[in-house]
Design a protein around this motif. Structure first.
Motif, PDB file in Angstrom:
ATOM      1  N   PRO A 108       0.835  -1.211   0.000  1.00 52.88           N
ATOM      2  CA  PRO A 108       0.000   0.000   0.000  1.00 52.88           C
ATOM      3  C   PRO A 108       0.867   1.257   0.000  1.00 52.88           C
ATOM      4  N   PRO A 109       0.323   2.379  -0.429  1.00 46.39           N
ATOM      5  CA  PRO A 109       1.097   3.629  -0.483  1.00 46.39           C
ATOM      6  C   PRO A 109       1.522   4.136   0.893  1.00 46.39           C
ATOM      7  N   THR A 110       0.953   3.582   1.966  1.00 43.24           N
ATOM      8  CA  THR A 110       1.335   3.991   3.325  1.00 43.24           C
ATOM      9  C   THR A 110       2.231   2.967   4.002  1.00 43.24           C
ATOM     10  N   HIS A 111       2.658   1.952   3.287  1.00 43.61           N
ATOM     11  CA  HIS A 111       3.416   0.850   3.881  1.00 43.61           C
ATOM     12  C   HIS A 111       4.799   1.314   4.344  1.00 43.61           C
ATOM     13  N   ARG A 112       5.311   0.680   5.375  1.00 39.52           N
ATOM     14  CA  ARG A 112       6.614   1.048   5.949  1.00 39.52           C
ATOM     15  C   ARG A 112       7.767   0.864   4.963  1.00 39.52           C
ATOM     16  N   LEU A 113       7.612  -0.019   3.960  1.00 36.69           N
ATOM     17  CA  LEU A 113       8.692  -0.282   3.005  1.00 36.69           C
ATOM     18  C   LEU A 113       8.502   0.442   1.676  1.00 36.69           C
ATOM     19  N   LYS A 114       7.578   1.371   1.604  1.00 37.77           N
ATOM     20  CA  LYS A 114       7.189   1.969   0.328  1.00 37.77           C
ATOM     21  C   LYS A 114       8.337   2.670  -0.398  1.00 37.77           C
ATOM     22  N   ARG A 115       9.359   3.120   0.349  1.00 33.74           N
ATOM     23  CA  ARG A 115      10.470   3.847  -0.293  1.00 33.74           C
ATOM     24  C   ARG A 115      11.642   2.935  -0.639  1.00 33.74           C
ATOM     25  N   ARG A 116      11.530   1.673  -0.345  1.00 33.65           N
ATOM     26  CA  ARG A 116      12.599   0.742  -0.678  1.00 33.65           C
ATOM     27  C   ARG A 116      12.563   0.403  -2.166  1.00 33.65           C
ATOM     28  N   ARG A 117      13.721   0.145  -2.742  1.00 34.66           N
ATOM     29  CA  ARG A 117      13.777  -0.245  -4.153  1.00 34.66           C
ATOM     30  C   ARG A 117      13.725  -1.768  -4.297  1.00 34.66           C
ATOM     31  N   ARG A 118      14.264  -2.472  -3.335  1.00 33.00           N
ATOM     32  CA  ARG A 118      14.350  -3.933  -3.414  1.00 33.00           C
ATOM     33  C   ARG A 118      14.139  -4.514  -2.023  1.00 33.00           C
ATOM     34  N   VAL A 119      13.381  -5.600  -1.944  1.00 35.61           N
ATOM     35  CA  VAL A 119      13.102  -6.219  -0.645  1.00 35.61           C
ATOM     36  C   VAL A 119      13.191  -7.732  -0.765  1.00 35.61           C
ATOM     37  N   ASP A 120      13.354  -8.359   0.389  1.00 31.12           N
ATOM     38  CA  ASP A 120      13.271  -9.812   0.503  1.00 31.12           C
ATOM     39  C   ASP A 120      11.888 -10.146   1.054  1.00 31.12           C
ATOM     40  N   LEU A 121      11.294 -11.212   0.583  1.00 36.08           N
ATOM     41  CA  LEU A 121       9.959 -11.574   1.063  1.00 36.08           C
ATOM     42  C   LEU A 121       9.933 -11.801   2.566  1.00 36.08           C
ATOM     43  N   ALA A 122      11.070 -12.194   3.145  1.00 33.37           N
ATOM     44  CA  ALA A 122      11.106 -12.415   4.594  1.00 33.37           C
ATOM     45  C   ALA A 122      10.787 -11.131   5.363  1.00 33.37           C
ATOM     46  N   GLU A 123      10.997  -9.973   4.720  1.00 30.85           N
ATOM     47  CA  GLU A 123      10.745  -8.703   5.400  1.00 30.85           C
ATOM     48  C   GLU A 123       9.252  -8.404   5.563  1.00 30.85           C
ATOM     49  N   VAL A 124       8.399  -9.147   4.842  1.00 27.92           N
ATOM     50  CA  VAL A 124       6.956  -8.928   4.984  1.00 27.92           C
ATOM     51  C   VAL A 124       6.263 -10.182   5.514  1.00 27.92           C
ATOM     52  N   ALA A 125       7.036 -11.022   6.181  1.00 26.01           N
ATOM     53  CA  ALA A 125       6.478 -12.286   6.674  1.00 26.01           C
ATOM     54  C   ALA A 125       5.295 -12.070   7.612  1.00 26.01           C
ATOM     55  N   GLU A 126       5.255 -10.957   8.326  1.00 25.13           N
ATOM     56  CA  GLU A 126       4.169 -10.696   9.279  1.00 25.13           C
ATOM     57  C   GLU A 126       3.006  -9.951   8.654  1.00 25.13           C
TER      58      GLU A 126
END
Length: 289
Positions: A169-187
């Motif tokens: 979502p546009p309000t998500h804590r990771l919205k400004r990241r360019r690349r992520v690991d799926l483990a970072e959104v496990a919760e």
């Protein structure tokens, strides 16, 4: 009872003379007489009264002739439609495809094919991959655009390679990241397609590779709907890159190189394709050599 016999019966009723009807049909008078006797014997009823000047259907015959006209007319329509469908220049192709291809790949291919073969009709159906395989097996579809190569007696023509991304979502804590690991959104809560869909299997494989399980909050067979739910703040999702941001979600690249899917054209190889379907397949192949 043959359709030919019914057609002869109709001709006899119209001309009311065995010799005249036989001449118009291009058969001998004894042949037509035997056909009438055969139909009467099979139905167990006398259908025509033999008169000095010819023959005339009796009430039972009128009933049978009326039904015979319907059968013959329906058969002729089927023959005409079959000939049309078997014509590579004006036949019919039944094409199934993934919902996610509805606004991109499919319109592009069909626009080009229509310029090549404007008289060919293409009957379209948007389906999940497992329904496509069923329809290809039963003949309800002749060609399908799907996201994984089927096992068994299927041809396969890769059409495009899609990168899969995480959308938040546009309000998500990771919205400004360019690349992520799926483990970072496990919760986080996951929005995805239902169990049994090919795309759900791709997502499950990515989750297994990341060593996580996620709680599924919503399921939809339409990936555009999945993107809309994410944009509304109801969870996160993995989707093809071209769907990210359509209604406000934010797309983030995934670290795993396996976050990809191949979309291709498939068909049964254990039976010949109808000419129009073969023409569409060969045309698509010519565009992707």
């Amino acid at each position: 009872m043959l359709v030919r016999d019914l057609a002869w019966l109709v001709a006899l009723a119209e001309h009311e003379h065995v010799t005249d009807a036989a001449a118009i049909l291009g058969v001998s008078q004894p042949t037509l007489s035997r056909a009438l006797a055969r139909v009467e014997a099979e139905l167990g009823a006398r259908l025509f009264e033999r008169l000095p000047g010819g023959v005339r259907p009796n009430p039972l015959g009128e009933l049978v002739v009326e039904g015979a006209r319907d059968v013959v007319a329906r058969y002729e329509r089927v023959v005409t439609e079959l000939a049309s469908r078997l014509d590579p220049d004006s036949g019919v192709v039944r094409l199934a495809f993934l919902d996610s291809m509805a606004t991109s790949l499919v319109p592009q291919l069909l626009r080009a094919f229509h310029e090549e073969a404007p008289a060919v009709r293409v009957l379209l159906s948007q389906e999940p991959a497992h329904d496509m395989l069923r329809d290809l097996t039963t003949g309800a579809a002749e060609l399908a655009i799907t996201s994984s190569r089927p096992e068994g007696d299927f041809g396969w023509l890769p059409l495009q390679h899609d990168r899969l991304v995480l959308i938040v979502p546009p309000t998500h804590r990771l919205k400004r990241r360019r690349r992520v690991d799926l483990a970072e959104v496990a919760e986080d809560e996951l929005i995805t397609t239902p169990v049994g869909y090919g795309f759900r299997s791709l997502v499950n494989d990515l989750l297994a590779e990341a060593g996580i399980g996620m709680q599924v909050s919503f399921e939809s067979g339409d990936l555009a709907t999945v993107e809309g739910l994410v944009a509304a703040g109801l969870g996160v999702a993995v989707v093809p890159e071209q769907l990210a941001g359509q209604t406000g979600s934010v797309g983030l690249a995934l670290t795993t190189p396996r976050a990809r899917r191949t979309v291709g054209l498939t068909w049964r190889t254990d039976r010949p394709l109808a000419p129009a379907a073969a023409r569409l397949r060969d045309f698509v192949a010519s565009l992707h050599r």
